[in-house]
Scaffold this motif. Structure first.
Motif, PDB file in Angstrom:
ATOM      1  N   LYS A 185       0.842  -1.207   0.000  1.00 24.87           N
ATOM      2  CA  LYS A 185       0.000   0.000   0.000  1.00 24.87           C
ATOM      3  C   LYS A 185       0.873   1.252   0.000  1.00 24.87           C
ATOM      4  CE  LYS A 185      -3.713   2.374   2.348  1.00 24.87           C
ATOM      5  NZ  LYS A 185      -4.610   2.460   3.457  1.00 24.87           N
ATOM      6  N   MET A 186       1.918   1.251   0.815  1.00 24.66           N
ATOM      7  CA  MET A 186       2.812   2.401   0.885  1.00 24.66           C
ATOM      8  C   MET A 186       3.496   2.618  -0.469  1.00 24.66           C
ATOM      9  SD  MET A 186       6.022   3.093   3.484  1.00 24.66           S
ATOM     10  CE  MET A 186       7.044   1.850   2.722  1.00 24.66           C
ATOM     11  N   ARG A 187       3.922   1.543  -1.111  1.00 27.74           N
ATOM     12  CA  ARG A 187       4.581   1.664  -2.416  1.00 27.74           C
ATOM     13  C   ARG A 187       3.605   2.153  -3.483  1.00 27.74           C
ATOM     14  NH1 ARG A 187       7.970  -3.589  -1.225  1.00 27.74           N
ATOM     15  NH2 ARG A 187       9.793  -2.589  -0.309  1.00 27.74           N
ATOM     16  N   GLU A 188       2.364   1.703  -3.408  1.00 27.58           N
ATOM     17  CA  GLU A 188       1.356   2.177  -4.353  1.00 27.58           C
ATOM     18  C   GLU A 188       1.124   3.680  -4.181  1.00 27.58           C
ATOM     19  OE1 GLU A 188      -1.882  -0.416  -3.396  1.00 27.58           O
ATOM     20  OE2 GLU A 188      -1.317  -1.899  -4.911  1.00 27.58           O
ATOM     21  N   GLU A 189       1.097   4.141  -2.934  1.00 27.08           N
ATOM     22  CA  GLU A 189       0.929   5.571  -2.665  1.00 27.08           C
ATOM     23  C   GLU A 189       2.134   6.360  -3.167  1.00 27.08           C
ATOM     24  OE1 GLU A 189       0.269   5.636   1.555  1.00 27.08           O
ATOM     25  OE2 GLU A 189      -1.818   4.966   1.363  1.00 27.08           O
ATOM     26  N   MET A 190       3.335   5.803  -2.980  1.00 30.32           N
ATOM     27  CA  MET A 190       4.548   6.469  -3.463  1.00 30.32           C
ATOM     28  C   MET A 190       4.547   6.532  -4.993  1.00 30.32           C
ATOM     29  SD  MET A 190       7.317   4.786  -0.811  1.00 30.32           S
ATOM     30  CE  MET A 190       8.741   5.346  -1.709  1.00 30.32           C
ATOM     31  N   LEU A 191       4.106   5.463  -5.633  1.00 28.41           N
ATOM     32  CA  LEU A 191       4.040   5.435  -7.092  1.00 28.41           C
ATOM     33  C   LEU A 191       3.045   6.481  -7.595  1.00 28.41           C
ATOM     34  CD1 LEU A 191       4.721   4.246  -9.855  1.00 28.41           C
ATOM     35  CD2 LEU A 191       2.976   2.495  -9.435  1.00 28.41           C
ATOM     36  N   GLU A 192       1.909   6.569  -6.943  1.00 24.69           N
ATOM     37  CA  GLU A 192       0.906   7.563  -7.339  1.00 24.69           C
ATOM     38  C   GLU A 192       1.465   8.981  -7.207  1.00 24.69           C
ATOM     39  OE1 GLU A 192      -3.577   9.035  -6.093  1.00 24.69           O
ATOM     40  OE2 GLU A 192      -2.962   7.015  -5.588  1.00 24.69           O
ATOM     41  N   GLU A 193       2.165   9.248  -6.118  1.00 28.07           N
ATOM     42  CA  GLU A 193       2.773  10.565  -5.922  1.00 28.07           C
ATOM     43  C   GLU A 193       3.844  10.827  -6.983  1.00 28.07           C
ATOM     44  OE1 GLU A 193       3.548  14.328  -4.547  1.00 28.07           O
ATOM     45  OE2 GLU A 193       1.848  13.023  -4.123  1.00 28.07           O
ATOM     46  N   ALA A 194       4.637   9.814  -7.301  1.00 28.01           N
ATOM     47  CA  ALA A 194       5.670   9.971  -8.333  1.00 28.01           C
ATOM     48  C   ALA A 194       5.021  10.275  -9.690  1.00 28.01           C
ATOM     49  CB  ALA A 194       6.534   8.715  -8.421  1.00 28.01           C
ATOM     50  N   LEU A 195       3.916   9.614  -9.982  1.00 28.22           N
ATOM     51  CA  LEU A 195       3.210   9.880 -11.237  1.00 28.22           C
ATOM     52  C   LEU A 195       2.659  11.302 -11.259  1.00 28.22           C
ATOM     53  CD1 LEU A 195       1.354   6.479 -11.762  1.00 28.22           C
ATOM     54  CD2 LEU A 195       3.302   7.363 -13.060  1.00 28.22           C
ATOM     55  N   ASN A 196       2.149  11.776 -10.127  1.00 25.82           N
ATOM     56  CA  ASN A 196       1.658  13.155 -10.040  1.00 25.82           C
ATOM     57  C   ASN A 196       2.789  14.149 -10.264  1.00 25.82           C
ATOM     58  OD1 ASN A 196      -0.992  12.399  -9.556  1.00 25.82           O
ATOM     59  ND2 ASN A 196      -0.769  12.457  -7.342  1.00 25.82           N
ATOM     60  N   ILE A 197       3.921  13.886  -9.657  1.00 26.50           N
ATOM     61  CA  ILE A 197       5.091  14.763  -9.829  1.00 26.50           C
ATOM     62  C   ILE A 197       5.519  14.747 -11.294  1.00 26.50           C
ATOM     63  CG2 ILE A 197       7.553  15.020  -9.285  1.00 26.50           C
ATOM     64  CD1 ILE A 197       6.832  14.031  -6.423  1.00 26.50           C
ATOM     65  N   GLU A 200       6.028  17.342 -16.505  1.00 28.64           N
ATOM     66  CA  GLU A 200       5.758  17.313 -17.939  1.00 28.64           C
ATOM     67  C   GLU A 200       5.032  18.592 -18.364  1.00 28.64           C
ATOM     68  OE1 GLU A 200       3.803  14.372 -21.284  1.00 28.64           O
ATOM     69  OE2 GLU A 200       3.022  14.296 -19.245  1.00 28.64           O
ATOM     70  N   LYS A 201       4.072  19.024 -17.558  1.00 31.48           N
ATOM     71  CA  LYS A 201       3.336  20.255 -17.867  1.00 31.48           C
ATOM     72  C   LYS A 201       4.284  21.453 -17.885  1.00 31.48           C
ATOM     73  CE  LYS A 201      -0.440  23.173 -16.330  1.00 31.48           C
ATOM     74  NZ  LYS A 201      -1.223  23.596 -15.200  1.00 31.48           N
ATOM     75  N   ARG A 202       5.165  21.524 -16.884  1.00 31.57           N
ATOM     76  CA  ARG A 202       6.132  22.627 -16.834  1.00 31.57           C
ATOM     77  C   ARG A 202       7.086  22.570 -18.023  1.00 31.57           C
ATOM     78  NH1 ARG A 202       8.608  23.023 -10.939  1.00 31.57           N
ATOM     79  NH2 ARG A 202       9.780  24.650 -11.994  1.00 31.57           N
ATOM     80  N   TYR A 203       7.485  21.387 -18.428  1.00 31.48           N
ATOM     81  CA  TYR A 203       8.376  21.224 -19.575  1.00 31.48           C
ATOM     82  C   TYR A 203       7.699  21.738 -20.848  1.00 31.48           C
ATOM     83  CZ  TYR A 203      11.035  18.934 -23.272  1.00 31.48           C
ATOM     84  OH  TYR A 203      11.749  18.680 -24.404  1.00 31.48           O
ATOM     85  N   ILE A 204       6.444  21.366 -21.041  1.00 26.74           N
ATOM     86  CA  ILE A 204       5.698  21.812 -22.223  1.00 26.74           C
ATOM     87  C   ILE A 204       5.566  23.329 -22.219  1.00 26.74           C
ATOM     88  CG2 ILE A 204       3.401  21.792 -23.306  1.00 26.74           C
ATOM     89  CD1 ILE A 204       3.252  18.795 -22.421  1.00 26.74           C
ATOM     90  N   GLU A 205       5.248  23.903 -21.049  1.00 26.16           N
ATOM     91  CA  GLU A 205       5.149  25.364 -20.948  1.00 26.16           C
ATOM     92  C   GLU A 205       6.487  26.025 -21.268  1.00 26.16           C
ATOM     93  OE1 GLU A 205       3.703  25.980 -16.979  1.00 26.16           O
ATOM     94  OE2 GLU A 205       1.627  25.531 -17.524  1.00 26.16           O
ATOM     95  N   ALA A 206       7.574  25.436 -20.789  1.00 21.86           N
ATOM     96  CA  ALA A 206       8.909  25.994 -21.056  1.00 21.86           C
ATOM     97  C   ALA A 206       9.222  25.927 -22.550  1.00 21.86           C
ATOM     98  CB  ALA A 206       9.972  25.244 -20.253  1.00 21.86           C
ATOM     99  N   GLN A 207       8.864  24.830 -23.194  1.00 16.56           N
ATOM    100  CA  GLN A 207       9.102  24.705 -24.637  1.00 16.56           C
ATOM    101  C   GLN A 207       8.302  25.756 -25.404  1.00 16.56           C
ATOM    102  OE1 GLN A 207      11.747  23.319 -25.007  1.00 16.56           O
ATOM    103  NE2 GLN A 207      11.456  21.310 -25.894  1.00 16.56           N
ATOM    104  N   GLN A 208       7.071  26.014 -24.965  1.00 17.96           N
ATOM    105  CA  GLN A 208       6.249  27.032 -25.619  1.00 17.96           C
ATOM    106  C   GLN A 208       6.843  28.422 -25.416  1.00 17.96           C
ATOM    107  OE1 GLN A 208       2.497  26.165 -23.749  1.00 17.96           O
ATOM    108  NE2 GLN A 208       1.940  24.632 -25.275  1.00 17.96           N
ATOM    109  N   THR A 209       7.339  28.693 -24.232  1.00 27.83           N
ATOM    110  CA  THR A 209       7.980  29.978 -23.953  1.00 27.83           C
ATOM    111  C   THR A 209       9.221  30.154 -24.816  1.00 27.83           C
ATOM    112  OG1 THR A 209       7.151  30.017 -21.684  1.00 27.83           O
ATOM    113  CG2 THR A 209       9.082  31.380 -22.144  1.00 27.83           C
ATOM    114  N   ILE A 210      10.019  29.116 -24.925  1.00 22.46           N
ATOM    115  CA  ILE A 210      11.229  29.176 -25.752  1.00 22.46           C
ATOM    116  C   ILE A 210      10.851  29.457 -27.208  1.00 22.46           C
ATOM    117  CG2 ILE A 210      13.107  27.761 -26.704  1.00 22.46           C
ATOM    118  CD1 ILE A 210      13.225  26.417 -23.873  1.00 22.46           C
ATOM    119  N   ALA A 211       9.796  28.826 -27.685  1.00 26.38           N
ATOM    120  CA  ALA A 211       9.362  29.047 -29.072  1.00 26.38           C
ATOM    121  C   ALA A 211       8.945  30.506 -29.277  1.00 26.38           C
ATOM    122  CB  ALA A 211       8.219  28.104 -29.422  1.00 26.38           C
TER     123      ALA A 211
END
Length: 125
Positions: free
Chosen positions: A51-63, A68-79
């Motif tokens: 259960k603890m590992r599943e919660e850690m995996l979920e948090e890692a996926l959220n991070i 990924e969202k910040r990366y996409i925004e940065a790529q758009q800013t660079i463009a």
């Protein structure tokens, strides 16, 4: 891979073992009972760790999703930055219109493209 042990399956196995032990001598019952308790404790600990590992995996996926969202925004800013830099770097945008009358595209712009880009960046800060 085996299916995780459900509480119902654990209870079923426990009952089967207890029924078998009811037919055994007292020494065997005591030894088997201790072993059963140890196994149940280990199973419970494993389930808690899972259960603890599943919660850690979920948090890692959220991070990962936020990164990924910040990366996409940065790529758009660079463009957008590249587009503005290319505008100012283009020699044709500095040239005066035919007959030497009027202003160049850069002079007409008066830095507004750069200011807009800088304001976009300050909104995100």
């Amino acid at each position: 891979m085996t299916n995780p042990m459900t509480p119902e399956r654990i209870e079923e196995i426990t009952n089967d073992i207890l029924n078998a032990l009811s037919m055994a001598d007292s020494k065997s019952v005591i030894a088997a009972s201790k072993g059963l308790n140890d196994l149940l404790a280990a199973l419970e600990e494993s389930q808690q760790q899972l259960k603890m590992r599943e919660e850690m995996l979920e948090e890692a996926l959220n991070i990962g999703s936020r990164l990924e969202k910040r990366y996409i925004e940065a790529q758009q800013t660079i463009a957008r930055q590249r587009e503005v830099l290319e505008f100012y770097a283009n020699q044709e945008n500095w040239e005066l219109p035919s007959f030497g009358r009027g202003q160049s595209k850069v002079t007409s712009d008066r830095g507004s493209k750069a200011r807009e880009l800088l304001e976009e960046g300050s909104d995100k800060a």
